[in-house]
Enzyme design. Sequence first.
Site, short mmCIF file in Angstrom:
data_model
loop_
_atom_site.label_atom_id
_atom_site.label_comp_id
_atom_site.label_asym_id
_atom_site.label_seq_id
_atom_site.Cartn_x
_atom_site.Cartn_y
_atom_site.Cartn_z
N THR A 1 -67.27 93.75 6.65
CA THR A 1 -67.79 95.00 6.13
C THR A 1 -66.87 96.03 6.23
O THR A 1 -66.49 96.68 5.38
CB THR A 1 -69.09 95.39 6.77
OG1 THR A 1 -70.31 94.54 6.87
CG2 THR A 1 -69.57 96.84 6.48
N HIS B 1 -64.55 95.78 3.38
CA HIS B 1 -65.21 96.45 2.08
C HIS B 1 -64.76 97.88 2.19
O HIS B 1 -64.53 98.58 1.17
CB HIS B 1 -66.44 96.01 1.99
CG HIS B 1 -66.92 94.66 1.70
ND1 HIS B 1 -66.41 94.03 0.57
CD2 HIS B 1 -67.56 93.80 2.51
CE1 HIS B 1 -67.07 92.69 0.67
NE2 HIS B 1 -67.59 92.59 1.63
#
Lengths: 350, 350, 350, 350
Positions: free
Chosen positions: C45, C48
């Site tokens: 994450t 990202h």
Amino acid sequence: MTPKTMNAIVKTHPGPGLALREVPVPTHSPNEVLIRIRAVGICGTDLHIEGWDAWAASRIKPPLVIGHEFVGEVVSVGQNAQHIRPGIRVSAEGHITCGHCPFCRTGQGHICQTVKIIGIDRDGCFADYMMMPADNLWPLPDAIPDHYAAVFDPLGNAMHTVMAAPPAGKSVLVMGAGAIGLFAIAIAKASGAALIIVLEPNEFRRNLAKQVGADLVLDPTQPRVEDLIRQQTLGLGPEIVFEMSGHPSGFRQAFRLLRNGGHICLLGIPPGEVPLRWADDVIFKGATIHGISGRRMYDTWYQCQTFLLHNRLTIDPLITHILPAAEFQRGFDLLKEGKAAKVVLRWGVE
Amino acid sequence: MTPKTMNAIVKTHPGPGLALREVPVPTHSPNEVLIRIRAVGICGTDLHIEGWDAWAASRIKPPLVIGHEFVGEVVSVGQNAQHIRPGIRVSAEGHITCGHCPFCRTGQGHICQTVKIIGIDRDGCFADYMMMPADNLWPLPDAIPDHYAAVFDPLGNAMHTVMAAPPAGKSVLVMGAGAIGLFAIAIAKASGAALIIVLEPNEFRRNLAKQVGADLVLDPTQPRVEDLIRQQTLGLGPEIVFEMSGHPSGFRQAFRLLRNGGHICLLGIPPGEVPLRWADDVIFKGATIHGISGRRMYDTWYQCQTFLLHNRLTIDPLITHILPAAEFQRGFDLLKEGKAAKVVLRWGVE
Amino acid sequence: MTPKTMNAIVKTHPGPGLALREVPVPTHSPNEVLIRIRAVGICGTDLHIEGWDAWAASRIKPPLVIGHEFVGEVVSVGQNAQHIRPGIRVSAEGHITCGHCPFCRTGQGHICQTVKIIGIDRDGCFADYMMMPADNLWPLPDAIPDHYAAVFDPLGNAMHTVMAAPPAGKSVLVMGAGAIGLFAIAIAKASGAALIIVLEPNEFRRNLAKQVGADLVLDPTQPRVEDLIRQQTLGLGPEIVFEMSGHPSGFRQAFRLLRNGGHICLLGIPPGEVPLRWADDVIFKGATIHGISGRRMYDTWYQCQTFLLHNRLTIDPLITHILPAAEFQRGFDLLKEGKAAKVVLRWGVE
Amino acid sequence: MTPKTMNAIVKTHPGPGLALREVPVPTHSPNEVLIRIRAVGICGTDLHIEGWDAWAASRIKPPLVIGHEFVGEVVSVGQNAQHIRPGIRVSAEGHITCGHCPFCRTGQGHICQTVKIIGIDRDGCFADYMMMPADNLWPLPDAIPDHYAAVFDPLGNAMHTVMAAPPAGKSVLVMGAGAIGLFAIAIAKASGAALIIVLEPNEFRRNLAKQVGADLVLDPTQPRVEDLIRQQTLGLGPEIVFEMSGHPSGFRQAFRLLRNGGHICLLGIPPGEVPLRWADDVIFKGATIHGISGRRMYDTWYQCQTFLLHNRLTIDPLITHILPAAEFQRGFDLLKEGKAAKVVLRWGVE
């Protein structure tokens, strides 16, 4: 404005009896709210405390305001409970858990080892006002009337018991039709139990059992009861037993009757030790036994509310008496005489 | 060609003892197959029959070929068992179920009420040949050696017990390290039990328990055993108990030690009645109790085979003796003296 | 004494990149504690967010301190968090739930609809100090080293996934061996999975998969992969699939391979929509599909801790790099290049 | 005495249509019994075969006697089926399983990979006589009338679906009110579902849905249907969805509406591939999806029988037509026109 003193039903000293007394209104700590009581239910536990049996003598430290089944209104909130809106109508989970142990942290607060119970370990709800931790509140929709809301606690015991062995399409034996046993019958019926057989010695309760959904209600003192139960269950015995009596001989009978592969949920508290023929009645049967304590927090509460909101439960006949709080002694007496199922006391609501 | 007579270990008459006798080779009915035995395991049940205790006297009708744990080869098949290929190596489920009752028709043959058990209710496997219903056969892959295949039955009892309360990441207490208890330790270890504590009075078995994966092995006759167990389990007791002893005091201890919300699986058969403090040790704990009988048909067999095929189980140390069948008495004696765990008899395989 | 400012890795503005910045130390509200960070883990994450993909652009509001995997020490506590002792070492559940919705009140906080996630919806842990609600803390035993404690969050994702379909004695297919997939392999192995097959295109990760317990590791781009998997699973396919890749073609492959009656646990997040042949791949198979999000509060945390405390998990090879916080960009680059599994950054601990 | 020829409804050749033909009475093999048919039900599958759609063209090999829902009387038994008493009234499980695969041996015959279905893969029940394996018979108590007994098969599909996610006290959405969807509504109601919402475009079926227990019945083509459903379910969506339509847009809608943590049971067969937003509609929701095929053998059959015997199910309104077998074409037409739910044909019972 909240007064300084209030009426409460108090165990004033070690020994039998209860007294209506004027006591100070409690002041709440930061995590708590103050509740004005509207109605309460009398539980079998309250009878033990009133009668001062061995259990009560070992657990209760007078003076104590008793009672743990209630509905009321929030009148004020502590500084850490600002998310609770004063004026809302609430019941509450009376088991106050530690919140930090492995049980509490995994959704199993009902088996927290340091639980405190209102009306037993701290002041309860048989009073004009009571304090409760905000986390324990159960806000109520308007559609639930007070006399239902007041008994969410014992209804929840029954719900916890029945949901431990869901009875849809199954044959069920309920041992004992006290208030919680009767609630369990109503819940089992609403949950699709195919056949509900009840064993209960008291005739008044047997009649109530029929009213809330039992198919066959038997007096355990009559002859050939076990034959009759086997006959009604394909000769195999009931698939599920809800043991709500705590009576040692009923307890043993429940295991004897249970079908192979069956489930038995134990809520009734048998005194002392009860022996069992484990080989024949549990092991070779491949039986599963569930000890049931309290209510699941808060799964059980949602279940009770949902069944009631959608009119799926027949519990009206079980709230046999609604009395003014001042007549509490009559309520206790009716229960002791086996002439009532659930007695609700109206409190401070003129 | 199959001979007319064979050697068999026979309970010849009511009373203690067993005899090696020449008896007729059985002839199979249409749904059955004839098996030439390669190896058998001696079970505690066989010891009861040999010693002729009260249970044996009430259940066994001599003359009877005893034994129910085995591996062999199919030598011929009945006319309705043509799908079985002669020559394949097999073990078999020794519980012969009715196939038609509600238990059998719902995958619960292990609790069929009219089960017949080989070596108990009909002739067993301690013989050169034995008959089995084709439906009960368990065909064996080559990778499973005979001495493993011969003990699928008791390994399956242990598997059934452990799978009733999967122990991955949990603390486990095993009461009793007889052969099935020891198998249960090996299975619990292979299934990810985080901590395995064992209570066993026999030192020989305690050493085996350590070899197959126990973390802490205690003699129940030593002082402070319960304190030690609680200490090792966060003060809360084990999350799972496998009761493999059937010993009344161990049985009660198991319930006392179990953690709130814990599971206890009962395989050991306690004699007569055993009393329990139900309130404290089951109900308030919210405990779940599983009676375990036989093996799941045939989930348990797949599980045993899968664990063995992938080398996940340490059971070699538990097959403490492999003897020629003729020395069966020595095998029985070793077991009675507590100097063996599982004794396998090689049968007719030169 | 706590300083006024601190170093933090910050998403300073919408767009790619991260910066090490000096920012104010947060001050805690009454229910929170201030934690001095010791070590953090870099999650997919975080990549990202660093790369600023469509998801990040839609969800992240800069400026934001990122990061949600950590271990640290409590340095001060709010007035309602007095039960927390300053100085203790903690990790924490990074999903901050509302606490009042039906999900939160029934032990299902992981699916609370108004959850806030640290490092995404509020400042995270890639900083010298961070604030956390006291209820979210996970106090750590001394035996758990910092580099394990720092990755309880992703280890917990894997634990949640595996525990949704316990693999003891079963054949397992793991789709994708990123950090969480690799943790899942280690957990499945420790939990008794009989056979673990892994599909992963990156060779570095395939090697790690073998080190932590996979039995067969395949490159999905090679021919005949599905034949090989069926061959290893009795021609029936794996009994359990852990889908950790989120890759649409892997996703569809997983359902195609799954055995009749099998369980598939979905943790990987496929982009947009993925079509499925529901009739053949789900319905006729009688498959069960489990959507997995976050970690169970706090069952998953107990499970992770228990496995680690009893040395049941092989995760050391998966923490491929431990770098000083200042070298965070190298950690991000290693992950983007597929040359690392889990990168831990040491923070403020000289 | 059994005649040599009989009347049967036959798919005579590839292509649309059915014909009433005189064909030989089948002769049974040793494990089978011959049944004289009393009544049959027309299933949607029969309509597919009649209409000769793509599925039928790929699966059906004419000539074939169709039909798989029935009740009849055993007229003679094979030599291995001597335990079946001629004259008894029976229905039967129409999925003829191999009996030997891992699925069959573990109580999961409903997902046997080599199943043969009567009326599809071998001659069916739309005839004066039919052969069935003795193991598949379901002997019927006298209290179950023929028109109920004839529909145990589709009632069982519904039972299997509902029992995969028991609805007691829960909110339920049923997608599609064809015959099986309607049965599912009746079963969910009897099992204590708190709220049953139904989506169905056909007005005739919507009215039936209300008659058998639906609380709210909506036309999916009307506006704001999803808002209305959310409104009725605390804004959270239904806790359980029974997908009985197989309609791709309904299918996607079902997942979109499902509550976090909810269960969705898929029985309807969507054509081809259906895409899903897996992240939002399954994974972050923590949803559980159950593929449902056939009936559990024979748990489902016991459940159907028990509910019916104890008068717990309202299915009378769903058997909208009982016609003589000779009028079968009218039955098919009524179903195709959406003017019937379940059509039963009386067969050879004057």
